[in-house]
Design a protein around this motif. Structure first.
Motif, mmCIF file in Angstrom:
data_model
loop_
_atom_site.group_PDB
_atom_site.id
_atom_site.type_symbol
_atom_site.label_atom_id
_atom_site.label_comp_id
_atom_site.label_asym_id
_atom_site.label_seq_id
_atom_site.Cartn_x
_atom_site.Cartn_y
_atom_site.Cartn_z
ATOM 1 N N SER A 198 15.153 -30.649 -51.173
ATOM 2 C CA SER A 198 16.250 -30.784 -52.120
ATOM 3 C C SER A 198 16.938 -29.433 -52.240
ATOM 4 O O SER A 198 16.337 -28.412 -51.913
ATOM 5 C CB SER A 198 15.746 -31.285 -53.471
ATOM 6 N N PRO A 199 18.186 -29.411 -52.607
ATOM 7 C CA PRO A 199 18.959 -30.595 -52.988
ATOM 8 C C PRO A 199 19.251 -31.477 -51.775
ATOM 9 O O PRO A 199 19.380 -30.992 -50.653
ATOM 10 C CB PRO A 199 20.239 -30.023 -53.583
ATOM 11 N N ASP A 200 19.337 -32.765 -52.028
ATOM 12 C CA ASP A 200 19.517 -33.755 -50.974
ATOM 13 C C ASP A 200 20.734 -33.471 -50.111
ATOM 14 O O ASP A 200 20.695 -33.654 -48.900
ATOM 15 C CB ASP A 200 19.611 -35.148 -51.614
ATOM 16 N N THR A 201 21.810 -33.027 -50.701
ATOM 17 C CA THR A 201 23.049 -32.807 -49.952
ATOM 18 C C THR A 201 22.957 -31.647 -48.964
ATOM 19 O O THR A 201 23.796 -31.533 -48.080
ATOM 20 C CB THR A 201 24.235 -32.550 -50.900
ATOM 21 N N LEU A 202 21.934 -30.793 -49.089
ATOM 22 C CA LEU A 202 21.794 -29.634 -48.206
ATOM 23 C C LEU A 202 20.681 -29.794 -47.174
ATOM 24 O O LEU A 202 20.351 -28.838 -46.463
ATOM 25 C CB LEU A 202 21.572 -28.363 -49.031
ATOM 26 N N ARG A 203 20.105 -30.993 -47.062
ATOM 27 C CA ARG A 203 19.080 -31.231 -46.047
ATOM 28 C C ARG A 203 19.711 -31.155 -44.665
ATOM 29 O O ARG A 203 20.730 -31.787 -44.408
ATOM 30 C CB ARG A 203 18.430 -32.595 -46.262
ATOM 31 N N LYS A 204 19.093 -30.376 -43.776
ATOM 32 C CA LYS A 204 19.657 -30.219 -42.431
ATOM 33 C C LYS A 204 18.862 -31.036 -41.419
ATOM 34 O O LYS A 204 17.741 -31.471 -41.698
ATOM 35 C CB LYS A 204 19.713 -28.754 -42.036
ATOM 36 N N LYS A 234 40.695 -44.450 -28.058
ATOM 37 C CA LYS A 234 41.820 -43.518 -28.235
ATOM 38 C C LYS A 234 42.182 -43.429 -29.708
ATOM 39 O O LYS A 234 42.030 -44.372 -30.456
ATOM 40 C CB LYS A 234 43.023 -43.989 -27.422
ATOM 41 N N HIS A 235 42.707 -42.278 -30.077
ATOM 42 C CA HIS A 235 43.205 -42.048 -31.437
ATOM 43 C C HIS A 235 42.127 -42.298 -32.489
ATOM 44 O O HIS A 235 42.366 -42.957 -33.502
ATOM 45 C CB HIS A 235 44.450 -42.880 -31.725
ATOM 46 N N LEU A 236 40.945 -41.785 -32.228
ATOM 47 C CA LEU A 236 39.815 -41.953 -33.137
ATOM 48 C C LEU A 236 39.917 -40.992 -34.315
ATOM 49 O O LEU A 236 40.146 -39.800 -34.128
ATOM 50 C CB LEU A 236 38.503 -41.692 -32.389
ATOM 51 N N ARG A 237 39.732 -41.523 -35.496
ATOM 52 C CA ARG A 237 39.630 -40.726 -36.718
ATOM 53 C C ARG A 237 38.160 -40.692 -37.093
ATOM 54 O O ARG A 237 37.488 -41.730 -37.098
ATOM 55 C CB ARG A 237 40.445 -41.362 -37.834
ATOM 56 N N ILE A 238 37.633 -39.499 -37.394
ATOM 57 C CA ILE A 238 36.230 -39.347 -37.741
ATOM 58 C C ILE A 238 36.137 -38.872 -39.182
ATOM 59 O O ILE A 238 36.776 -37.891 -39.553
ATOM 60 C CB ILE A 238 35.528 -38.346 -36.803
ATOM 61 N N VAL A 239 35.337 -39.571 -39.964
ATOM 62 C CA VAL A 239 35.153 -39.211 -41.365
ATOM 63 C C VAL A 239 33.657 -39.268 -41.670
ATOM 64 O O VAL A 239 32.974 -40.202 -41.260
ATOM 65 C CB VAL A 239 35.996 -40.110 -42.300
ATOM 66 N N ALA A 240 33.165 -38.232 -42.344
ATOM 67 C CA ALA A 240 31.732 -38.106 -42.607
ATOM 68 C C ALA A 240 31.464 -37.883 -44.080
ATOM 69 O O ALA A 240 32.312 -37.367 -44.820
ATOM 70 C CB ALA A 240 31.153 -36.938 -41.806
ATOM 71 N N LEU A 258 29.454 -34.346 -31.838
ATOM 72 C CA LEU A 258 30.504 -34.974 -31.039
ATOM 73 C C LEU A 258 31.575 -33.974 -30.592
ATOM 74 O O LEU A 258 32.332 -34.250 -29.666
ATOM 75 C CB LEU A 258 31.133 -36.120 -31.833
ATOM 76 N N ALA A 259 31.626 -32.808 -31.237
ATOM 77 C CA ALA A 259 32.593 -31.754 -30.884
ATOM 78 C C ALA A 259 34.041 -32.244 -30.963
ATOM 79 O O ALA A 259 34.865 -31.948 -30.101
ATOM 80 C CB ALA A 259 32.281 -31.158 -29.510
ATOM 81 N N GLN A 260 34.327 -32.999 -32.007
ATOM 82 C CA GLN A 260 35.679 -33.492 -32.286
ATOM 83 C C GLN A 260 36.005 -33.133 -33.734
ATOM 84 O O GLN A 260 35.109 -33.055 -34.568
ATOM 85 C CB GLN A 260 35.738 -35.012 -32.136
ATOM 86 N N PRO A 261 37.277 -32.944 -34.051
ATOM 87 C CA PRO A 261 37.629 -32.681 -35.454
ATOM 88 C C PRO A 261 37.250 -33.876 -36.330
ATOM 89 O O PRO A 261 37.362 -35.026 -35.906
ATOM 90 C CB PRO A 261 39.151 -32.504 -35.434
ATOM 91 N N PHE A 262 36.789 -33.584 -37.546
ATOM 92 C CA PHE A 262 36.457 -34.650 -38.487
ATOM 93 C C PHE A 262 36.759 -34.174 -39.897
ATOM 94 O O PHE A 262 36.923 -32.991 -40.162
ATOM 95 C CB PHE A 262 34.993 -35.098 -38.349
ATOM 96 N N GLU A 263 36.826 -35.130 -40.803
ATOM 97 C CA GLU A 263 37.044 -34.848 -42.216
ATOM 98 C C GLU A 263 35.848 -35.363 -43.000
ATOM 99 O O GLU A 263 35.065 -36.170 -42.479
ATOM 100 C CB GLU A 263 38.331 -35.517 -42.700
ATOM 101 N N THR A 264 35.693 -34.906 -44.214
ATOM 102 C CA THR A 264 34.647 -35.439 -45.081
ATOM 103 C C THR A 264 35.300 -36.204 -46.226
ATOM 104 O O THR A 264 36.449 -35.956 -46.571
ATOM 105 C CB THR A 264 33.730 -34.331 -45.648
ATOM 106 N N ASP A 265 34.533 -37.144 -46.768
ATOM 107 C CA ASP A 265 35.050 -37.961 -47.863
ATOM 108 C C ASP A 265 33.909 -38.240 -48.829
ATOM 109 O O ASP A 265 32.869 -38.781 -48.417
ATOM 110 C CB ASP A 265 35.624 -39.268 -47.315
ATOM 111 N N LYS A 266 34.105 -37.916 -50.087
ATOM 112 C CA LYS A 266 33.072 -38.112 -51.110
ATOM 113 C C LYS A 266 32.672 -39.574 -51.281
ATOM 114 O O LYS A 266 31.577 -39.871 -51.731
ATOM 115 C CB LYS A 266 33.544 -37.553 -52.453
ATOM 116 N N ARG A 267 33.544 -40.481 -50.919
ATOM 117 C CA ARG A 267 33.216 -41.910 -51.039
ATOM 118 C C ARG A 267 32.097 -42.316 -50.083
ATOM 119 O O ARG A 267 31.514 -43.379 -50.226
ATOM 120 C CB ARG A 267 34.456 -42.767 -50.792
ATOM 121 N N LEU A 268 31.777 -41.451 -49.123
ATOM 122 C CA LEU A 268 30.715 -41.733 -48.157
ATOM 123 C C LEU A 268 29.408 -41.039 -48.524
ATOM 124 O O LEU A 268 28.441 -41.097 -47.770
ATOM 125 C CB LEU A 268 31.150 -41.289 -46.756
#
Length: 154
Positions: free
Chosen positions: A15-21, A43-49, A62-72
């Motif tokens: 813990s904290p859970d969000t920092l587990r690697k 093609k045109h893949l959007r990645i959200v984590a 995956l070595a691709q750009p991605f965004e994060t979203d709190k809803r996930l």
């Protein structure tokens, strides 16, 4: 639209859970699935984590750009995931394909809803990928399971 659900790879306890690697095994799992994905990326893949470290590390494989979203996040829900992904029509982004890197039980419950029409406690293994597609045929909307990939099979 395609929706790919990728559960984070094996992570350390703590813990904290969000920092587990990711563990070394988890890093290997993420690389294996990322290698498969790299050969099959739509093609045109959007990645959200999820913003949790283990999800970000899985997405980074995956070595691709991605965004994060709190809803996930770990405490998220199926509705939040579907809105974040824009399922079934791409939402505000108009994305034709979205890869979501997230957690159980949200991913399993989403898979159950997409395939059976009801949320249920289905399990998606660590670092496994479930690939769905949505289409309309003869006026009927259909959800198709295109692939299920597990690091043990790669």
């Amino acid at each position: 639209m395609d929706l790919l659900l990728w559960r984070h790879a094996e992570a350390e306890d703590g813990s904290p859970d969000t920092l587990r690697k990711l563990t070394p095994r988890g890093e290997k799992q993420a690389r294996q699935v990322a290698a498969w994905l790299s050969e099959h990326l739509p093609k045109h893949l959007r990645i959200v984590a999820s913003p949790a470290l283990r999800c970000r590390q899985t997405a980074e494989a995956l070595a691709q750009p991605f965004e994060t979203d709190k809803r996930l996040a770990v405490d998220g829900n199926v509705t939040g995931l579907l809105v974040a992904a824009g399922w079934p029509d791409g939402g505000d982004t108009g994305a034709r394909a979205v890869l979501v890197v997230g957690h159980q039980p949200i991913l399993g419950r989403t898979a159950a809803l997409l395939l059976s029409g009801e949320e249920a406690d289905w399990t998606i293994k660590k670092s496994a990928l479930w690939w769905f597609s949505n289409r309309t045929r003869h006026g009927e909307t259909q959800t198709i399971l295109k692939a299920v990939v597990s690091p043990e099979l790669l």
